[in-house]
Design an enzyme around this catalytic site. Structure first.
Site, PDB file in Angstrom:
ATOM      1  N   ASN A 142      45.736 -44.982 -58.297  1.00 20.37           N
ATOM      2  CA  ASN A 142      44.620 -45.023 -59.018  1.00 20.37           C
ATOM      3  C   ASN A 142      43.642 -44.920 -58.104  1.00 20.37           C
ATOM      4  OD1 ASN A 142      46.695 -46.419 -61.696  1.00 20.37           O
ATOM      5  ND2 ASN A 142      46.414 -48.501 -60.532  1.00 20.37           N
ATOM      6  N   ASP A 255      47.508 -41.582 -48.526  1.00 18.31           N
ATOM      7  CA  ASP A 255      46.011 -41.341 -48.073  1.00 18.31           C
ATOM      8  C   ASP A 255      46.230 -39.272 -47.471  1.00 18.31           C
ATOM      9  OD1 ASP A 255      47.800 -42.414 -46.757  1.00 18.31           O
ATOM     10  OD2 ASP A 255      46.279 -43.966 -45.579  1.00 18.31           O
ATOM     11  N   ILE A 285      48.577 -53.304 -45.314  1.00 16.88           N
ATOM     12  CA  ILE A 285      50.310 -52.275 -45.014  1.00 16.88           C
ATOM     13  C   ILE A 285      50.043 -51.688 -43.758  1.00 16.88           C
ATOM     14  CG2 ILE A 285      51.387 -50.458 -46.058  1.00 16.88           C
ATOM     15  CD1 ILE A 285      49.566 -50.486 -48.673  1.00 16.88           C
ATOM     16  N   SER A 286      49.557 -51.410 -42.868  1.00 15.50           N
ATOM     17  CA  SER A 286      49.122 -50.767 -41.795  1.00 15.50           C
ATOM     18  C   SER A 286      49.843 -52.208 -40.591  1.00 15.50           C
ATOM     19  CB  SER A 286      48.022 -49.982 -40.879  1.00 15.50           C
ATOM     20  OG  SER A 286      46.928 -51.074 -41.058  1.00 15.50           O
ATOM     21  N   SER A 287      48.966 -53.308 -41.304  1.00 15.24           N
ATOM     22  CA  SER A 287      50.021 -54.021 -40.106  1.00 15.24           C
ATOM     23  C   SER A 287      51.395 -55.084 -39.903  1.00 15.24           C
ATOM     24  CB  SER A 287      49.356 -55.055 -40.499  1.00 15.24           C
ATOM     25  OG  SER A 287      49.226 -55.671 -41.837  1.00 15.24           O
ATOM     26  N   GLY A 289      55.751 -54.102 -40.446  1.00 17.87           N
ATOM     27  CA  GLY A 289      56.223 -53.763 -38.863  1.00 17.87           C
ATOM     28  C   GLY A 289      57.090 -52.580 -40.113  1.00 17.87           C
ATOM     29  N   GLU A 293      57.334 -46.142 -39.222  1.00 20.90           N
ATOM     30  CA  GLU A 293      58.711 -44.797 -39.197  1.00 20.90           C
ATOM     31  C   GLU A 293      58.105 -44.487 -40.816  1.00 20.90           C
ATOM     32  OE1 GLU A 293      57.868 -47.742 -37.388  1.00 20.90           O
ATOM     33  OE2 GLU A 293      58.543 -47.506 -35.679  1.00 20.90           O
TER      34      GLU A 293
END
Length: 327
Positions: A142, A255, A285-287, A289, A293
């Site tokens: 979006n 992104d 989201i980047s935090s 686990g 990957e």
């Protein structure tokens, strides 16, 4: 007689040595004074730069059209208010578009508050506009939906939990104006071939430490980046639908998908702009686990979709020399 001549000669030698010593001392003192004066002038100019960072209208003249800010948000109203309050003061701002993907529409009190903030803090002769882009589906795609009524070519894509000084935003905008077909952003990332496994066609996603270690990058993340509005249309209408479906299903990598899209269209690398980032959020989201990957899987999935690796390496970094000691 000889004794008196010897004394006179010794006196003259001592006088000369004293004169040379005094002259050298004076030169050293003059040199030190010049160095101190230069340092004070440099510090005065430096301090004035620090004092002006909250006055972006005095820093850059924005010729013609400015830029639209597209803010991606999700149920973090306090962060959204801080973000809108800050960016409302940026000189080149033309409009703010809030990407709204929540099941319920924004409350009247929120809309009223944000419009009041924008009205009270907008800089310049023109009044910036605030719009909510309401989406029925909750999807990371979006944030890149085509906006039909955009008046500017430049889009500054930003997350609601990051703040950049307006002076940095205006500088990045000026860099983008010199290369409007590429992405210009503050958060670089990289990719490289997995040489350990001996796979020539398998790639690894590299985070910030990879960029720091190698000095090269191939992406700038859309959490803080300028790009041309035409890429919104390309992302929504021309990019393989399977990529959009993948990002929606996995809730990640939109992104990276935009970086692939722009690189595929231009054959050129992005531009990393040095800037101070203030993260006002706590988690994302980047935090989670396994984030790297999953990003690696995305890179290889997109390579397969395009049939090649379109990302281009570069080591170029744009620095505003007026605010840097070394550049």
């Amino acid at each position: 007689m000889r004794g008196s001549l010897l004394i006179n000669r010794r006196g003259m030698q001592r006088f000369r040595q004293l004169a040379i010593t005094v002259t050298g001392s004076v030169k050293i003192k003059l040199l030190l004074c010049c160095c101190i004066a230069f340092t004070l002038l440099a510090l005065a100019g430096r301090s004035s730069d620090f004092m002006r960072w909250t006055k972006p209208a005095e820093q850059f003249s924005v010729p013609g059209k400015g830029y639209a800010i597209v803010v991606n948000t999700w149920k973090r109203y306090d962060l959204l208010k801080q973000s809108i309050s800050h960016y409302s003061t940026c000189a080149g701002l033309d409009s703010i578009h809030i990407v709204w993907s929540e099941p319920n529409p924004p409350s009247e009190s929120l809309v009223k508050y944000l419009n009041h903030i924008l009205l009270s803090k907008s800089k310049g002769a023109r009044q910036a506009e605030l719009k909510f882009d309401i989406n029925k589906e909750d999807s990371l795609n979006n944030r890149f939906k085509e906006i039909k009524d955009l008046k500017t070519d430049a889009v500054f894509s930003i997350d609601d939990d990051v703040i950049f000084p307006c002076s940095s935003v205006e500088f990045a905008f000026s860099v983008w104006q010199s290369a409007p077909d590429t992405m210009v952003g503050f958060v670089p990332r990289a990719h490289w071939v997995d040489q350990l496994e001996g796979k020539k066609d398998y790639y690894i996603y590299g985070g910030w430490w990879s960029v720091w270690w190698t000095g090269t990058y191939s992406m700038v993340l859309s959490k803080a980046a300028f790009f041309h509005k035409k890429y919104l249309s390309l992302y929504s209408n021309e990019m393989p639908a399977s990529i959009r479906e993948y990002t929606t299903k996995n809730r990640n990598c939109e992104d990276i998908a935009m970086s692939f899209l722009v690189a595929n269209a231009t054959g050129a690398p992005p531009v990393w702009v040095k800037g101070k980032i203030f993260e006002i959020g706590s988690t994302g989201i980047s935090s989670l686990g396994g984030h790297s990957e999953r990003r690696t899987t995305c890179v290889n999935r997109f390579v397969a979709e395009y049939g090649r690796m379109p990302l281009v390496y570069t080591s170029v970094k744009a620095v505003d020399s007026r605010h840097a000691w070394f550049w």
